[in-house]
Design a protein around this motif. Structure first.
Motif, mmCIF file in Angstrom:
data_model
loop_
_atom_site.group_PDB
_atom_site.id
_atom_site.type_symbol
_atom_site.label_atom_id
_atom_site.label_comp_id
_atom_site.label_asym_id
_atom_site.label_seq_id
_atom_site.Cartn_x
_atom_site.Cartn_y
_atom_site.Cartn_z
ATOM 1 N N SER A 258 1.018 -1.086 0.050
ATOM 2 C CA SER A 258 0.068 -0.089 -0.118
ATOM 3 C C SER A 258 0.927 1.354 0.093
ATOM 4 O O SER A 258 2.239 1.040 0.017
ATOM 5 C CB SER A 258 -1.032 -0.020 1.414
ATOM 6 N N LYS A 321 -1.838 1.755 9.340
ATOM 7 C CA LYS A 321 -3.375 1.646 10.032
ATOM 8 C C LYS A 321 -4.030 2.231 8.989
ATOM 9 O O LYS A 321 -3.784 3.439 8.267
ATOM 10 C CB LYS A 321 -3.434 2.406 11.236
ATOM 11 N N ALA A 322 -5.280 1.616 8.701
ATOM 12 C CA ALA A 322 -6.501 1.884 7.812
ATOM 13 C C ALA A 322 -7.291 3.231 8.183
ATOM 14 O O ALA A 322 -7.344 3.348 9.261
ATOM 15 C CB ALA A 322 -7.273 0.948 7.402
#
Length: 420
Positions: A258, A321-322
């Motif tokens: 990501s 962390k999303a």
């Protein structure tokens, strides 16, 4: 210049001087893009000031500084010509002293240097080449070159640019997994992260090239990488597109996971006006054995554009962390010039989650600055505690240097590191 100059720093700045009083001083060594010297400084956490201890005659301008595990040996890259690397001894005692050990020639100007466990070899990368040097175990000095790594065809090396200009499109850094078995080199020009395996002789063998997750034509410019202590996640700052990319590390490859932007949402479309720079993981402590945050910086492309420091929250496994996880943003006092580099240290008893952050400044347009400080200390006390604050800078004012002083004051800090 006397290469064996010993810098006796007196008895007032050692750890024992503050054993029963205020918090001990924290020592800092900084390089400069506009000076040949290194600068030894002391930060007082209780007084929130930075004092100048000594100017170290050196071989700069220095791009990057790296320390061994005890922080009693320092290794530096330099923009000086002909290209070279230098080693330094730091005595940690009541009377701090720094001495030059030696300087060795290299083929092309190096950018970053690192000394991974078991601390037998120094690895430097920059432009068309990278080099591996043996470290003399007793003195800590750099010895013979044991390997040269090429990022261009061998028949092009003789005519290739070997100055600091080549750092803009060649190799730029190197980092190892905690095991020391895998190494990763970001290469700005090819927009790749090159992966190597290290053998028992310290040699590197190329095994994989990870291309930009945004495609071959994205012009990302991978610049600086760091690796999670679990050895499973690699993070990379892209200079041109202003991202932090996360990759999963496999035995002989990388897999993209990501990305997070180095810029606030309202500047996401302005990446061409910034230059992605450096990143660090928060240090492991007894209270926080795994990094809780990743901190990264970007510089303004011109002096009238201030840079940014971003703090990204991490899960226990090292992944970002999303959303809606918070990202802390801090606009740096200046563009950062060629710097805006960072180093991080726990605040210790001052705050369980708190961090001291060294930030270097090379912006020569002082009119845009909140001061003329070239080395700054920032503090961050964790989420929801007021954000990032600047607590000290050196020099704090252009008039700090007495008119009759012969002491050199830092001009344009490049990279600074905590020594204790």
């Amino acid at each position: 210049m006397n290469l064996q100059t010993v810098l006796d720093l007196g008895n007032t700045h050692g750890p024992s001087a503050n054993a029963t009083g205020p918090a001990p001083l924290r020592h800092v060594l900084s390089g400069s893009f506009r000076s040949i010297s290194l600068f030894l400084l002391a930060f007082s956490p209780s007084e929130r000031t930075i004092s100048h201890l000594q100017t170290v005659p050196a071989y700069g301008p220095h791009q990057y500084l790296a320390a061994n595990q005890h922080k009693n040996r320092i290794y530096t890259t330099s923009w000086a010509l002909p290209p070279s690397l230098s080693s330094w001894n730091v005595e940690h005692s009541d009377s701090w002293r720094v001495t030059h050990i030696n300087t060795v020639p290299i083929t092309a100007t190096s950018s970053y240097i690192t000394v991974p466990p078991p601390y037998k070899y120094a690895y430097s990368m920059g432009g068309p080449t990278g080099e591996v040097h043996h470290i003399e175990p007793d003195t800590g000095g750099l010895e013979e070159k044991v390997q040269e790594i090429l990022f261009i065809p061998e028949d092009e090396l003789e005519k290739a640019d070997k100055t600091r200009k080549a750092l803009r499109y060649g190799s730029h850094g190197i980092e190892f997994t905690p095991s020391g078995q895998q190494a990763f080199v970001p290469v700005l020009g090819t927009h790749t992260i090159e992966m190597y395996l290290r053998d028992t002789n310290g040699h590197l063998k190329h095994v994989f090239a990870a291309t930009s997750p945004r495609g071959k034509d994205a012009n990302d410019g991978p610049r600086h990488v760091k690796i999670h202590p679990n050895g499973k996640i690699l993070y990379c700052v892209t200079e041109h597109s202003n991202y932090v990319d996360a990759y999963r590390i496999y035995p002989t490859s990388l897999e993209y996971i990501s990305s997070s932007s180095l810029l606030p949402p309202d500047l996401a479309d302005s990446s061409e006006t910034f230059r992605g720079d450096t990143l660090m993981l928060s240090p492991s402590t007894s209270a926080n054995p795994t990094p809780k945050v990743l901190i990264a910086t970007t510089r303004g492309s011109t002096s009238d554009i201030r840079g940014w420091l971003s703090i990204f929250p991490l899960d226990d496994d090292g992944s970002f962390k999303a959303p809606p996880a918070e990202i802390e943003r801090y606009q740096t006092p200046t563009s950062g010039g060629k710097a805006n580099a960072i180093d991080i240290s726990p605040k210790g008893s001052f705050s369980e989650d708190g961090l001291w952050i060294l930030l270097t400044d090379d912006d020569d347009n002082t009119a845009s600055a909140s001061g003329t400080g070239a080395v700054r200390v920032l503090e961050w006390d964790g989420w929801g505690n007021g954000g990032v604050k600047m607590v000290a800078e050196w020099p704090s004012n252009a008039d700090d240097k007495p008119a009759d002083s012969q002491e050199e004051i830092i001009q344009g800090a490049s990279h600074a590191i905590w020594l204790d």
